[in-house]
Enzyme design. Structure first.
Site, PDB file in Angstrom:
ATOM      1  N   SER A  67      -1.420   5.437 -15.562  1.00  0.00           N
ATOM      2  CA  SER A  67      -2.879   5.456 -15.586  1.00  0.00           C
ATOM      3  C   SER A  67      -3.420   4.839 -16.862  1.00  0.00           C
ATOM      4  CB  SER A  67      -3.390   6.892 -15.463  1.00  0.00           C
ATOM      5  OG  SER A  67      -4.788   6.950 -15.593  1.00  0.00           O
ATOM      6  N   SER A  68      -4.575   4.201 -16.733  1.00  0.00           N
ATOM      7  CA  SER A  68      -5.248   3.647 -17.900  1.00  0.00           C
ATOM      8  C   SER A  68      -6.170   4.666 -18.561  1.00  0.00           C
ATOM      9  CB  SER A  68      -6.071   2.415 -17.489  1.00  0.00           C
ATOM     10  OG  SER A  68      -7.072   2.792 -16.546  1.00  0.00           O
ATOM     11  N   LYS A 128       0.486  10.349 -17.256  1.00  0.00           N
ATOM     12  CA  LYS A 128       0.615  10.282 -15.804  1.00  0.00           C
ATOM     13  C   LYS A 128       1.621   9.190 -15.423  1.00  0.00           C
ATOM     14  CE  LYS A 128      -2.281  10.381 -11.652  1.00  0.00           C
ATOM     15  NZ  LYS A 128      -1.695   9.348 -10.789  1.00  0.00           N
ATOM     16  N   THR A 131       8.127  21.175   8.588  1.00  0.00           N
ATOM     17  CA  THR A 131       7.578  20.494   9.760  1.00  0.00           C
ATOM     18  C   THR A 131       6.063  20.612   9.689  1.00  0.00           C
ATOM     19  OG1 THR A 131       7.773  22.511  11.098  1.00  0.00           O
ATOM     20  CG2 THR A 131       9.604  20.937  11.196  1.00  0.00           C
ATOM     21  N   SER A 157      13.742 -33.954  20.390  1.00  0.00           N
ATOM     22  CA  SER A 157      12.304 -33.751  20.318  1.00  0.00           C
ATOM     23  C   SER A 157      12.063 -32.624  19.335  1.00  0.00           C
ATOM     24  CB  SER A 157      11.742 -33.371  21.694  1.00  0.00           C
ATOM     25  OG  SER A 157      10.449 -32.814  21.589  1.00  0.00           O
ATOM     26  N   THR A 158      10.878 -32.600  18.753  1.00  0.00           N
ATOM     27  CA  THR A 158      10.525 -31.436  17.939  1.00  0.00           C
ATOM     28  C   THR A 158      10.711 -30.156  18.747  1.00  0.00           C
ATOM     29  OG1 THR A 158       8.939 -32.643  16.578  1.00  0.00           O
ATOM     30  CG2 THR A 158       8.598 -30.266  16.773  1.00  0.00           C
ATOM     31  N   ASN A 159      10.483 -30.274  20.053  1.00  0.00           N
ATOM     32  CA  ASN A 159      10.446 -29.080  20.895  1.00  0.00           C
ATOM     33  C   ASN A 159      11.812 -28.450  21.140  1.00  0.00           C
ATOM     34  OD1 ASN A 159       7.804 -29.814  20.933  1.00  0.00           O
ATOM     35  ND2 ASN A 159       7.815 -30.557  23.047  1.00  0.00           N
TER      36      ASN A 159
END
Length: 471
Positions: free
Chosen positions: A319-320, A325, A188, A141-143
């Protein structure tokens, strides 16, 4: 010659393209489920797993005398060809589908059947000689087929994940060795804490990754329990009493995976807890990897107004509008992979919960989520290793300056001058912008020799026997 063949199912006749190895059930499913645009062929391990399950079933049915030798040989030959990579493009059903995976199971049945028919000297669609349901799907069965195949696919798909994680772990270990004598400040809550080495920091990354390799290997053991032979709901209807044991044994043999029959096939047919467990551990690994990437981004931040303790390889302009950057794009993409995996785990969680009575109908979305998450994690680990970790360098001058300027060094003096005096030293050093050494010496709390010994680099990063003053 006609370009189509006529096939029949419950709903009537349909024209199936002659070149197709799939049949009418797959055709309807292909038309019905325009959901993800991701066909099941996207995940070769799932296709191979389906073929192995069908091969194991054919072997079991042959041994029990329910399948003749000619049919058995044709089915096994077809399954082996698919396991070796043949006809994967014929598995066209969308990964997410209604019907608890029936369309995937029938896609496999039809492709295997038509390939086997050709080897027997017949045409595709001549099911009077070999039938997708009666022969390829015999005693199944698929199952039980679909979840068993998914267990196998998940098990095998984890191997490349382990490989990728191991390579990444080793890259961090190599950096840990390289940075072993680079003293720095630990932190921390993003505040100065006590000293450590950059090597210790990178070794912790490696240990963290290794923990998840171990946990994932443990979790996949759950995939070895399968419900093959349970058929529709786990009762084993339409099977010989010996079928389940033989089929599982044959599947273990053909796959190389130590499969065993689940203790209770009814429970195993309705329960998807194993998938949920694997998904949860994948999420754990992704979340921890994302935390590591957060740390890499912080440690490399700047380059002049941030932590600037390490340099990540520059892999593209950042960056454009801001010339010069460079962004931490590799850790960022791994972060996003983690977000995807966390979301997929939520999907798996809801799908597992949504099962009703003797079946979970939502295993297709579980399959899609799990297999995709594993591939994403694999790719992310390789990307992080190749384009980031192996090229990381340390800014030693910055590390040393941070150590020298930090008032956090005063914590190492607690055993010698006490917490109260150490607090006063820290307060004065901070308010007057002086270093700890100068304040301690000016106050006469320790001799220069005692101070140098207390603040010796190798003594700051590990336990030691303390020469405390009596207070």
């Amino acid at each position: 010659m006609s370009q189509f063949r006529t096939e029949h199912d419950l709903l009537g006749d349909r024209e199936v393209p002659n070149e197709a190895y799939y049949g009418v059930h797959t055709l309807r499913a292909k038309e019905n489920f325009h959901i993800t645009g991701t066909p099941i062929s996207t995940y070769p391990e799932l296709i191979k797993a389906l073929a192995m399950v069908k091969q194991a079933a054919a072997e079991a049915n042959y041994q029990l005398g329910h399948l003749n030798e000619a049919k058995r040989n044709a089915i096994v030959t077809a399954c082996k060809a698919i396991t070796d990579g043949a006809l994967h493009e014929q598995f066209v059903v969308d990964m997410i589908q209604g019907g608890a995976g029936t369309s995937t199971n029938m896609n496999a049945n039809e492709v295997i059947c038509n390939l086997a028919l050709e080897s027997m000297g017949h045409k595709r669609g001549e099911y009077q000689y070999l039938h997708p349901n009666d022969d390829i799907n015999m005693a199944q069965s698929t199952n039980d087929v679909y979840p068993t195949a998914l267990h196998l696919a998940v098990y095998r798909s984890l191997d490349p994940v382990f490989d990728a994680m191991t390579i990444l772990r080793d890259a961090f270990l190599n950096k840990a060795q390289e940075f072993n004598d680079h003293l720095k400040l630990g932190r921390t809550q993003l505040q100065d804490a006590v000293p450590m080495t950059l090597g210790q920091e990178f070794k912790a990354f490696a240990v963290s990754i290794n923990e998840d390799i171990v946990r994932l290997k443990q979790s996949r053991e759950l995939m070895c329990d399968v419900n093959l032979g349970g058929t529709a709901i786990g009762t084993g209807i339409c099977t010989h009493p010996a079928y389940a044991a033989i089929a599982v044994q044959e599947l273990a043999k053909v796959s190389g995976v130590p499969f065993v029959s689940a203790e209770d096939l009814i429970e195993a047919t309705q329960d998807c807890g194993g998938f949920l467990h694997v998904s949860g551990v994948l999420k754990r690994a992704a979340v921890k990897l994302s935390k590591i990437c957060n740390d890499l981004r912080l440690l490399s931040s700047g380059p002049r107004s941030g932590f600037c303790e390490i340099n990540l390889p520059a892999v593209q302009a950042g960056s454009s509008i801001m010339p010069g950057k460079v962004n931490p794009v590799i850790p960022e993409v791994v972060n996003q992979v983690a977000f995807e995996i966390v979301g997929a785990d939520a999907t798996v969680t809801m799908a597992v919960e949504a099962g009703q009575l003797q079946l979970n109908a939502f295993e297709p979305v579980i399959a899609h989520s799990l297999l995709r998450s594993m591939k994403l994690l694999e790719n992310a680990c390789h990307t992080l290793t190749e384009f980031c970790v192996t090229g990381i360098t340390a800014n030693r001058d910055c590390l040393e300056q941070n150590i020298e300027r930090s008032i956090a060094l005063v914590a190492a003096l607690n055993p010698y001058i006490g917490y109260k005096a150490a607090t006063a030293v820290a307060t004065e050093a901070f308010s007057t912008d002086r270093n700890i050494r100068d304040v301690v010496l000016q106050r006469g709390l320790m001799s220069e020799e005692e101070l140098n010994e207390a603040l010796r680099a190798d003594q700051l990063i590990q336990p030691r026997e303390l020469c405390t003053k009596t207070r």
